[in-house]
Write an enzyme that holds these catalytic residues in place. Structure first.
Site, mmCIF file in Angstrom:
data_model
loop_
_atom_site.group_PDB
_atom_site.id
_atom_site.type_symbol
_atom_site.label_atom_id
_atom_site.label_comp_id
_atom_site.label_asym_id
_atom_site.label_seq_id
_atom_site.Cartn_x
_atom_site.Cartn_y
_atom_site.Cartn_z
ATOM 1 N N SER A 169 30.954 50.460 31.568
ATOM 2 C CA SER A 169 32.653 50.901 31.501
ATOM 3 C C SER A 169 33.241 49.633 32.523
ATOM 4 O O SER A 169 32.634 49.155 33.331
ATOM 5 C CB SER A 169 32.885 52.268 32.424
ATOM 6 O OG SER A 169 34.124 52.417 32.380
ATOM 7 N N TYR A 181 31.062 59.023 38.595
ATOM 8 C CA TYR A 181 31.250 58.436 37.400
ATOM 9 C C TYR A 181 31.216 56.704 37.832
ATOM 10 O O TYR A 181 30.493 56.273 37.135
ATOM 11 C CB TYR A 181 32.580 58.375 36.743
ATOM 12 C CG TYR A 181 32.694 57.974 35.251
ATOM 13 C CD1 TYR A 181 31.843 58.677 34.223
ATOM 14 C CD2 TYR A 181 33.382 56.800 35.151
ATOM 15 C CE1 TYR A 181 31.733 57.886 32.961
ATOM 16 C CE2 TYR A 181 33.344 56.214 33.689
ATOM 17 C CZ TYR A 181 32.677 56.796 32.897
ATOM 18 O OH TYR A 181 32.747 56.200 31.555
#
Ligand SMILES: *[C@@H]1O[C@H](CO)[C@@H](O)[C@H](O)[C@H]1NC(C)=O
Ligand SMILES: *[C@@H]1O[C@H](CO)[C@@H](O)[C@H](O)[C@H]1NC(C)=O
Length: 325
Positions: A169, A181
């Site tokens: 990401s 995350y």
């Protein structure tokens, strides 16, 4: 005179590198109908679209889903060539069963593509609202799960001198939110870099996908906010008292605004990068997907920390309204 010459040289060099990249990118392999690709996290989002997209191209897709419903819906939407199976990336035994199934499917040919796509995002929120298990829940899926799947499938991938595609990401370059995350995606970047160098000698190519913000369950503001409310409810009074009662509303407004503005609904921008990594003769090491990744996040990731800190301090609400008398 000299500056003209320098400018011409720079322009020629830039043109040369852009043209070279374009030509390299456009070399495609063939024989897809004989190639197997295994994709994790196919219940929804990028994995689901990629499975259908590669199926239409003629690949032999084996799609791993977490839920029976996900597998049944995908099976119904694809050709009979596509196979689904149930796998939970945090459960080593279920990965082992998947390897046995895929091994029988691919035979001596081996596995051409492994796409590590499965992931979760929540909980996301301020660090002092978190407990250790909030981090481990996300790291278990996004990082340790991805590593477990990779290690167990490696012998099949080596056999085919295939491709490993890991979904990281832009948050694997910039730690913009609290929770597990960003940590997990930084870990995916590091694991992919060392794996790429180690597997190069076996003819395996490793690509990292770095999507910006896209409309999937990962960026669903309602889900994130509902989860955040649960974190708030279990906070000790001492932590709560360092925040305004309206903080959680402000946080949600900020999040709704930015996600609404940033989230791209065309998730095929991401799956096209994944497809390129599986079909190009010279796949790229990193693919930034989405205008926000290319124009904001990746350039920002090369900026000094104080620049990123300043921008984030402007975007995030203050915990408490400070009154100066
Ligand atoms: C996945 O496996 C873990 C144990 O590793 C378990 O706690 C979790 O409930 C499983 N998830 C599903 C959806 O089966
Ligand atoms: C979110 O997940 C649910 C359940 O897997 C699925 O039905 C839905 O389509 C997903 N939404 C998006 C935007 O992917």
């Amino acid at each position: 005179m000299l500056s003209h010459l320098a400018l011409t040289c720079v322009l020629l060099l830039v043109t040369f590198f852009v043209a070279r990249r374009f030509v390299r990118d456009s070399h495609k392999l063939d024989g897809f109908t004989q190639k197997h690709v295994f994709i994790t996290g196919c219940d929804s989002g990028f994995g689901n679209l990629l499975a259908r997209q590669l199926d239409r191209k003629g690949f032999k897709v084996i799609a791993a889903c977490l839920t029976e419903k996900g597998a049944a819906d995908l099976g119904a939407a694809a050709s009979p060539r596509l196979k689904t199976l149930l796998m939970n990336v945090t459960d080593s035994a279920s990965i082992r069963r998947a390897v046995e199934f895929v091994s029988r499917e691919v035979g001596e040919r081996g596995l051409w593509g492994l796409v590590n796509n499965a992931g979760r995002a929540m909980p996301i929120g301020p660090t002092d609202w978190m407990q250790l298990e909030d981090f481990t829940k996300v790291l278990d899926v996004n990082l340790l799960g991805l590593i477990d799947v990779t290690l167990q499938f490696l012998p099949l991938l080596k056999k085919a001198r295939g491709r490993l595609v890991n979904v990281a990401s832009v948050l694997g370059r910039l730690s913009l939110t609290g929770g597990g995350y960003c940590l997990s995606k930084y870990g995916v970047e590091a694991f992919s870099d060392s794996t790429r160098r180690d597997l190069h000698k076996f003819g395996i190519k490793v690509s990292i996908i770095e999507p910006g913000f896209f409309k999937t369950n990962i960026t669903n503001s309602d889900l994130i906010s509902a989860d955040l409310k649960k974190l708030w409810a279990r906070l000790p009074q001492e932590t709560k008292s360092s925040y305004d009662a309206t903080y959680i509303e402000k946080y949600k407004h900020m999040q709704d605004f930015y996600l609404g503005f940033l989230c791209n609904s065309d998730i095929s921008k991401v799956t096209r990068c994944m497809e390129h990594a599986l079909t190009a003769r010279y796949p790229r090491t990193r693919y930034g997907a989405g205008w926000d990744a290319k124009l904001i996040w990746i350039p920002l990731s090369y900026c000094p920390s104080f620049v990123v800190d300043f921008i984030m301090s402007v975007l995030l609400p203050l915990p408490k309204t400070v009154r100066i008398n």
